[in-house]
Design a protein around this motif. Sequence first.
Motif, PDB file in Angstrom:
ATOM      1  N   LEU A  98       0.851  -1.188   0.000  1.00  0.00           N
ATOM      2  CA  LEU A  98       0.000   0.000   0.000  1.00  0.00           C
ATOM      3  C   LEU A  98       0.883   1.232   0.000  1.00  0.00           C
ATOM      4  O   LEU A  98       1.699   1.421   0.908  1.00  0.00           O
ATOM      5  CB  LEU A  98      -0.905   0.011   1.233  1.00  0.00           C
ATOM      6  CG  LEU A  98      -1.690   1.314   1.486  1.00  0.00           C
ATOM      7  CD1 LEU A  98      -2.743   1.525   0.379  1.00  0.00           C
ATOM      8  CD2 LEU A  98      -2.345   1.302   2.851  1.00  0.00           C
ATOM      9  N   LEU A  99       0.733   2.083  -1.021  1.00  0.00           N
ATOM     10  CA  LEU A  99       1.416   3.371  -1.059  1.00  0.00           C
ATOM     11  C   LEU A  99       0.389   4.431  -0.691  1.00  0.00           C
ATOM     12  O   LEU A  99      -0.668   4.521  -1.312  1.00  0.00           O
ATOM     13  CB  LEU A  99       1.994   3.645  -2.452  1.00  0.00           C
ATOM     14  CG  LEU A  99       2.877   4.891  -2.585  1.00  0.00           C
ATOM     15  CD1 LEU A  99       3.872   4.707  -3.730  1.00  0.00           C
ATOM     16  CD2 LEU A  99       2.072   6.167  -2.849  1.00  0.00           C
ATOM     17  N   THR A 100       0.677   5.231   0.320  1.00  0.00           N
ATOM     18  CA  THR A 100      -0.281   6.235   0.765  1.00  0.00           C
ATOM     19  C   THR A 100       0.459   7.424   1.374  1.00  0.00           C
ATOM     20  O   THR A 100       1.689   7.419   1.466  1.00  0.00           O
ATOM     21  CB  THR A 100      -1.270   5.629   1.787  1.00  0.00           C
ATOM     22  OG1 THR A 100      -2.317   6.565   2.062  1.00  0.00           O
ATOM     23  CG2 THR A 100      -0.570   5.251   3.091  1.00  0.00           C
ATOM     24  N   SER A 101      -0.292   8.435   1.768  1.00  0.00           N
ATOM     25  CA  SER A 101       0.303   9.603   2.409  1.00  0.00           C
ATOM     26  C   SER A 101      -0.219   9.719   3.834  1.00  0.00           C
ATOM     27  O   SER A 101      -1.316   9.256   4.152  1.00  0.00           O
ATOM     28  CB  SER A 101      -0.032  10.879   1.626  1.00  0.00           C
ATOM     29  OG  SER A 101      -1.433  11.086   1.563  1.00  0.00           O
ATOM     30  N   LEU A 102       0.585  10.326   4.685  1.00  0.00           N
ATOM     31  CA  LEU A 102       0.209  10.569   6.074  1.00  0.00           C
ATOM     32  C   LEU A 102       0.117  12.071   6.296  1.00  0.00           C
ATOM     33  O   LEU A 102       1.093  12.799   6.089  1.00  0.00           O
ATOM     34  CB  LEU A 102       1.242   9.973   7.024  1.00  0.00           C
ATOM     35  CG  LEU A 102       1.503   8.469   6.926  1.00  0.00           C
ATOM     36  CD1 LEU A 102       2.591   8.071   7.920  1.00  0.00           C
ATOM     37  CD2 LEU A 102       0.233   7.674   7.173  1.00  0.00           C
ATOM     38  N   ILE A 103      -1.067  12.539   6.702  1.00  0.00           N
ATOM     39  CA  ILE A 103      -1.232  13.959   7.032  1.00  0.00           C
ATOM     40  C   ILE A 103      -0.899  14.103   8.504  1.00  0.00           C
ATOM     41  O   ILE A 103      -1.752  14.110   9.374  1.00  0.00           O
ATOM     42  CB  ILE A 103      -2.656  14.441   6.696  1.00  0.00           C
ATOM     43  CG1 ILE A 103      -2.942  14.210   5.215  1.00  0.00           C
ATOM     44  CG2 ILE A 103      -2.824  15.916   7.039  1.00  0.00           C
ATOM     45  CD1 ILE A 103      -4.332  14.633   4.778  1.00  0.00           C
ATOM     46  N   SER A 104       0.393  14.144   8.767  1.00  0.00           N
ATOM     47  CA  SER A 104       0.895  14.177  10.138  1.00  0.00           C
ATOM     48  C   SER A 104       1.965  15.249  10.211  1.00  0.00           C
ATOM     49  O   SER A 104       2.132  16.037   9.289  1.00  0.00           O
ATOM     50  CB  SER A 104       1.468  12.801  10.508  1.00  0.00           C
ATOM     51  OG  SER A 104       2.443  12.405   9.550  1.00  0.00           O
ATOM     52  N   VAL A 105       2.696  15.321  11.288  1.00  0.00           N
ATOM     53  CA  VAL A 105       3.811  16.263  11.423  1.00  0.00           C
ATOM     54  C   VAL A 105       5.067  15.457  11.774  1.00  0.00           C
ATOM     55  O   VAL A 105       5.182  14.950  12.891  1.00  0.00           O
ATOM     56  CB  VAL A 105       3.533  17.326  12.500  1.00  0.00           C
ATOM     57  CG1 VAL A 105       4.726  18.275  12.600  1.00  0.00           C
ATOM     58  CG2 VAL A 105       2.268  18.103  12.187  1.00  0.00           C
ATOM     59  N   PRO A 106       6.026  15.308  10.848  1.00  0.00           N
ATOM     60  CA  PRO A 106       5.933  15.804   9.467  1.00  0.00           C
ATOM     61  C   PRO A 106       5.026  14.923   8.619  1.00  0.00           C
ATOM     62  O   PRO A 106       4.795  13.759   8.950  1.00  0.00           O
ATOM     63  CB  PRO A 106       7.382  15.717   8.994  1.00  0.00           C
ATOM     64  CG  PRO A 106       7.936  14.538   9.753  1.00  0.00           C
ATOM     65  CD  PRO A 106       7.294  14.614  11.113  1.00  0.00           C
ATOM     66  N   SER A 107       4.523  15.497   7.525  1.00  0.00           N
ATOM     67  CA  SER A 107       3.727  14.716   6.586  1.00  0.00           C
ATOM     68  C   SER A 107       4.657  13.854   5.732  1.00  0.00           C
ATOM     69  O   SER A 107       5.808  14.226   5.495  1.00  0.00           O
ATOM     70  CB  SER A 107       2.911  15.651   5.702  1.00  0.00           C
ATOM     71  OG  SER A 107       1.999  14.934   4.891  1.00  0.00           O
ATOM     72  N   ALA A 108       4.158  12.691   5.291  1.00  0.00           N
ATOM     73  CA  ALA A 108       5.058  11.753   4.614  1.00  0.00           C
ATOM     74  C   ALA A 108       4.330  10.922   3.574  1.00  0.00           C
ATOM     75  O   ALA A 108       3.108  10.753   3.624  1.00  0.00           O
ATOM     76  CB  ALA A 108       5.713  10.831   5.636  1.00  0.00           C
ATOM     77  N   VAL A 109       5.119  10.401   2.646  1.00  0.00           N
ATOM     78  CA  VAL A 109       4.691   9.332   1.747  1.00  0.00           C
ATOM     79  C   VAL A 109       5.262   8.041   2.308  1.00  0.00           C
ATOM     80  O   VAL A 109       6.442   7.988   2.676  1.00  0.00           O
ATOM     81  CB  VAL A 109       5.217   9.544   0.314  1.00  0.00           C
ATOM     82  CG1 VAL A 109       4.718   8.426  -0.601  1.00  0.00           C
ATOM     83  CG2 VAL A 109       4.799  10.892  -0.225  1.00  0.00           C
ATOM     84  N   VAL A 110       4.443   6.996   2.380  1.00  0.00           N
ATOM     85  CA  VAL A 110       4.923   5.728   2.935  1.00  0.00           C
ATOM     86  C   VAL A 110       4.443   4.572   2.074  1.00  0.00           C
ATOM     87  O   VAL A 110       3.447   4.678   1.353  1.00  0.00           O
ATOM     88  CB  VAL A 110       4.441   5.513   4.389  1.00  0.00           C
ATOM     89  CG1 VAL A 110       4.979   6.594   5.304  1.00  0.00           C
ATOM     90  CG2 VAL A 110       2.916   5.450   4.457  1.00  0.00           C
ATOM     91  N   ILE A 111       5.183   3.464   2.170  1.00  0.00           N
ATOM     92  CA  ILE A 111       4.748   2.190   1.596  1.00  0.00           C
ATOM     93  C   ILE A 111       4.666   1.193   2.745  1.00  0.00           C
ATOM     94  O   ILE A 111       5.614   1.067   3.538  1.00  0.00           O
ATOM     95  CB  ILE A 111       5.706   1.685   0.506  1.00  0.00           C
ATOM     96  CG1 ILE A 111       5.753   2.679  -0.665  1.00  0.00           C
ATOM     97  CG2 ILE A 111       5.264   0.313   0.001  1.00  0.00           C
ATOM     98  CD1 ILE A 111       6.737   2.289  -1.762  1.00  0.00           C
ATOM     99  N   ILE A 112       3.543   0.497   2.841  1.00  0.00           N
ATOM    100  CA  ILE A 112       3.292  -0.475   3.909  1.00  0.00           C
ATOM    101  C   ILE A 112       3.112  -1.843   3.256  1.00  0.00           C
ATOM    102  O   ILE A 112       2.406  -1.972   2.248  1.00  0.00           O
ATOM    103  CB  ILE A 112       2.029  -0.082   4.711  1.00  0.00           C
ATOM    104  CG1 ILE A 112       2.215   1.308   5.337  1.00  0.00           C
ATOM    105  CG2 ILE A 112       1.723  -1.114   5.786  1.00  0.00           C
ATOM    106  CD1 ILE A 112       0.959   1.866   5.963  1.00  0.00           C
ATOM    107  N   ASP A 113       3.756  -2.863   3.802  1.00  0.00           N
ATOM    108  CA  ASP A 113       3.652  -4.194   3.199  1.00  0.00           C
ATOM    109  C   ASP A 113       2.434  -4.954   3.729  1.00  0.00           C
ATOM    110  O   ASP A 113       1.645  -4.427   4.533  1.00  0.00           O
ATOM    111  CB  ASP A 113       4.947  -4.988   3.396  1.00  0.00           C
ATOM    112  CG  ASP A 113       5.204  -5.392   4.847  1.00  0.00           C
ATOM    113  OD1 ASP A 113       4.318  -5.228   5.701  1.00  0.00           O
ATOM    114  OD2 ASP A 113       6.331  -5.881   5.117  1.00  0.00           O
TER     115      ASP A 113
END
Length: 235
Positions: A98-113
Amino acid sequence: EGAWTAPDSEYTDAWIEFGSGDTVLGTVSATADGGGRFEAVVVGLKSATEYWLQGVVDTPDGQLRSLAATVVTGAVPTWLPDVELVVGDDEDLGARFLLTSLISVPSAVVIIDADGEYVWWYAVSETDPPITRAHLSRDSQSILFLSSYPYSLEDEDSTTRKLARLGLDGSALGTLLLEDIHHDFVELPDGTLGVLRRDSRSVADVQVTADEVFEIHPDLTTSLVWSMWDEPELD
């Protein structure tokens, strides 16, 4: 990222083989630079884990293999939130990611297996707008993300909004700085990017904000393809 040099020889294919212990976990196609050097980016390895990687080149005389290199992947940053994996009893996630974005601090792009573990991450500056959307490119060779406040803020005029492209190794491949873009975008087959943009106008002395869709072509020219202001109910 893995790279190796092979002796001068004709080759028909090249790849990196990777695994853990005695188990081969997968292969990744490699590209050649024309000078005997091959390179590949391996994505999806678990954090804080030891793996081996080996370069392989197929030639008319058989396979050429590099010495195996051992690497230990980095630990997951503490600022990433915990992930809870919930899977139906009859659902097998297999090797999906899963490739998604996190609206957090800091904001990030992540890949989760498929085990619910972070295997790739990239954070923007804490002063950047949150990442509202991220997509794998159509050729699967890069990641595109949109960093933009989803809604209008009183003090956002001084904040840069950007549409950026990253290599799978985390390298910056290009950034477009744009005004009034928000929420989402799409990459078309020819490389054109379709983006949502706000268009505010005064209607009966009231400031009304509507959306429009415009395209950014590979040569960086733009064109407006749809505007909510063209719909009859907004006239």
